[in-house]
Write an enzyme that holds these catalytic residues in place. Structure first.
Site, mmCIF file in Angstrom:
data_model
loop_
_atom_site.group_PDB
_atom_site.id
_atom_site.type_symbol
_atom_site.label_atom_id
_atom_site.label_comp_id
_atom_site.label_asym_id
_atom_site.label_seq_id
_atom_site.Cartn_x
_atom_site.Cartn_y
_atom_site.Cartn_z
ATOM 1 N N LEU A 22 -47.326 90.872 -33.018
ATOM 2 C CA LEU A 22 -48.019 91.595 -31.771
ATOM 3 C C LEU A 22 -47.786 93.015 -31.699
ATOM 4 O O LEU A 22 -48.563 93.729 -31.198
ATOM 5 C CB LEU A 22 -48.202 90.776 -30.610
ATOM 6 C CG LEU A 22 -48.834 89.359 -30.627
ATOM 7 C CD1 LEU A 22 -48.833 88.555 -29.334
ATOM 8 C CD2 LEU A 22 -50.055 89.393 -30.973
ATOM 9 N N ASP A 63 -32.488 98.131 -29.491
ATOM 10 C CA ASP A 63 -32.032 96.698 -29.130
ATOM 11 C C ASP A 63 -32.236 96.525 -27.627
ATOM 12 O O ASP A 63 -31.336 97.411 -26.790
ATOM 13 C CB ASP A 63 -30.701 96.420 -29.359
ATOM 14 C CG ASP A 63 -30.088 95.070 -29.117
ATOM 15 O OD1 ASP A 63 -30.905 94.451 -27.979
ATOM 16 O OD2 ASP A 63 -29.052 94.595 -29.495
ATOM 17 N N ASN A 90 -43.079 94.096 -25.031
ATOM 18 C CA ASN A 90 -43.373 93.053 -25.883
ATOM 19 C C ASN A 90 -42.081 92.251 -26.641
ATOM 20 O O ASN A 90 -42.221 91.203 -27.068
ATOM 21 C CB ASN A 90 -44.137 93.639 -26.889
ATOM 22 C CG ASN A 90 -44.411 92.960 -27.850
ATOM 23 O OD1 ASN A 90 -45.211 91.746 -27.798
ATOM 24 N ND2 ASN A 90 -43.866 92.952 -29.172
ATOM 25 N N SER A 141 -46.230 88.153 -21.280
ATOM 26 C CA SER A 141 -45.759 86.921 -20.905
ATOM 27 C C SER A 141 -46.205 85.862 -21.838
ATOM 28 O O SER A 141 -46.155 85.879 -22.977
ATOM 29 C CB SER A 141 -46.045 86.595 -19.296
ATOM 30 O OG SER A 141 -45.816 85.295 -19.031
ATOM 31 N N TYR A 155 -37.688 78.565 -22.009
ATOM 32 C CA TYR A 155 -38.470 79.735 -22.568
ATOM 33 C C TYR A 155 -39.347 79.997 -21.362
ATOM 34 O O TYR A 155 -39.583 81.298 -21.065
ATOM 35 C CB TYR A 155 -39.324 79.385 -23.812
ATOM 36 C CG TYR A 155 -40.485 80.485 -24.221
ATOM 37 C CD1 TYR A 155 -40.140 81.731 -24.471
ATOM 38 C CD2 TYR A 155 -41.622 80.071 -23.896
ATOM 39 C CE1 TYR A 155 -40.872 82.480 -24.785
ATOM 40 C CE2 TYR A 155 -42.744 80.886 -24.350
ATOM 41 C CZ TYR A 155 -42.289 82.286 -24.837
ATOM 42 O OH TYR A 155 -43.320 83.121 -25.160
ATOM 43 N N LYS A 159 -40.356 83.422 -18.750
ATOM 44 C CA LYS A 159 -41.772 84.141 -18.596
ATOM 45 C C LYS A 159 -42.333 83.789 -17.249
ATOM 46 O O LYS A 159 -42.940 84.834 -16.680
ATOM 47 C CB LYS A 159 -42.616 83.436 -19.495
ATOM 48 C CG LYS A 159 -42.552 83.865 -21.078
ATOM 49 C CD LYS A 159 -42.487 85.537 -21.178
ATOM 50 C CE LYS A 159 -42.131 85.771 -22.831
ATOM 51 N NZ LYS A 159 -42.128 87.266 -22.986
ATOM 52 N N THR A 190 -49.700 84.139 -35.117
ATOM 53 C CA THR A 190 -48.329 85.129 -35.496
ATOM 54 C C THR A 190 -47.434 84.327 -36.255
ATOM 55 O O THR A 190 -47.557 83.209 -36.348
ATOM 56 C CB THR A 190 -48.053 86.029 -34.272
ATOM 57 O OG1 THR A 190 -47.728 85.067 -33.351
ATOM 58 C CG2 THR A 190 -49.239 86.674 -33.607
#
Length: 285
Positions: A22, A63, A90, A141, A155, A159, A190
């Site tokens: 993305l 990084d 992102n 997010s 995970y 978010k 993706t």
């Protein structure tokens, strides 16, 4: 410094994780829309190969877990283009596994990128936007940032943190003329479900086979057949940036819209069921 107006750039975007997925698509869409783009990622060669050469493009090594690198990348951006109008945080990756199956090392590594890395870059960019009294911070997010489920607990927790940070940023930055938005993509086609973007917990506990184990199997079968079109997502973000009054939250994908509606209905029902007990904890008048 370069005078952006004289060089004809619509805005200057700073995008992390821009070497693929993305991030690369958003960079490409922003360039096509007449913007300058600072494309940040660990692999500068991959960025150049993916996006080509252009006077509107500045690939920078970054990084996001390295605060000094974030400061250096922002300095390079300002030296090249004179300002930063849009920050898109992102960079990030996922972890698939039950909470108990997820190791401390894997969870901490994910937090270092998804949360602390986002903070590193945001802190580096905000002084530029505050001086301009203008800008837009966009934090990527997920559908999992609004509602969590089996297999994606750690995970989703990263978010959820991004969602909370963005809400606070919106309140803090609005008086300064700076917008803040959290984008909540659903499942887009993706490489997010590939090993390059998604760690899978090595430990498998049989007791979680019907919950997290089932999610593991579904994720494998869904890979590269997700319903969302990533190029349409990139175009949607361009429209978001152009909006005069951008939203706090922008869900993308019908799957995210469905998940939000279902969670809102559940919260409303549960709150009503337990309302008497909840209200009973105030001091008596």
């Amino acid at each position: 410094m370069v005078d952006v107006a004289k060089n004809g750039f619509k805005r200057v975007w700073f995008i992390t994780g821009a070497s693929r997925g993305l991030g690369a698509l958003m960079a490409k869409a922003a360039l096509a829309d007449g913007n300058a783009v600072v494309a940040a990622g660990r692999n500068v060669t991959a960025i150049a190969e993916r996006l080509g050469e252009s006077p509107a493009l500045l690939p920078v090594a970054l990084d996001v877990t390295d605060e000094a690198q974030a400061q250096a990348a922002v300095k390079a951006a300002v030296e090249k283009f004179g300002r930063i109008d849009v920050l898109i945080n992102n960079a990030g990756f996922g972890l698939l596994g039950a909470v108990e199956e997820s190791t401390d090392a894997d969870v901490r590594r994910m937090y270092d990128t998804n949360v602390f890395g986002l903070l590193n870059v945001t802190r580096a960019v905000l002084p530029v936007m505050r001086a301009q009294r203008a800008g837009h911070v966009i934090n990527m997010s997920s559908i999992g940032g609004y509602r969590a489920g089996a297999g994606f607990g750690p995970y989703s927790s990263t978010k959820f943190a991004v969602e909370g940070l963005t809400e606070s940023l919106r309140a803090e930055l609005k008086p300064l003329g700076i917008h803040a938005t959290v984008v909540e993509p659903g499942y887009f086609r993706t490489d997010f479900l590939d090993a390059s973007s998604l760690m899978v917990a090595k430990e498998v506990i049989a007791d979680y086979d019907e919950t997290s184990g089932n999610v593991r199997r579904r994720a494998a079968s869904m890979n590269h057949s997700q319903p969302g079109d990533p190029e349409k997502l990139a175009q949607a973000v361009v429209k978001l940036v152009d909006a005069p009054t951008p939203p706090l939250r922008l869900p993308l994908g019908t799957d995210t819209l469905k998940a939000i509606a279902e969670k809102n209905a559940y919260v409303t029902e549960e709150t009503e069921t337990w309302k008497a007990l909840s209200a009973s904890t105030d001091f008596s008048a």
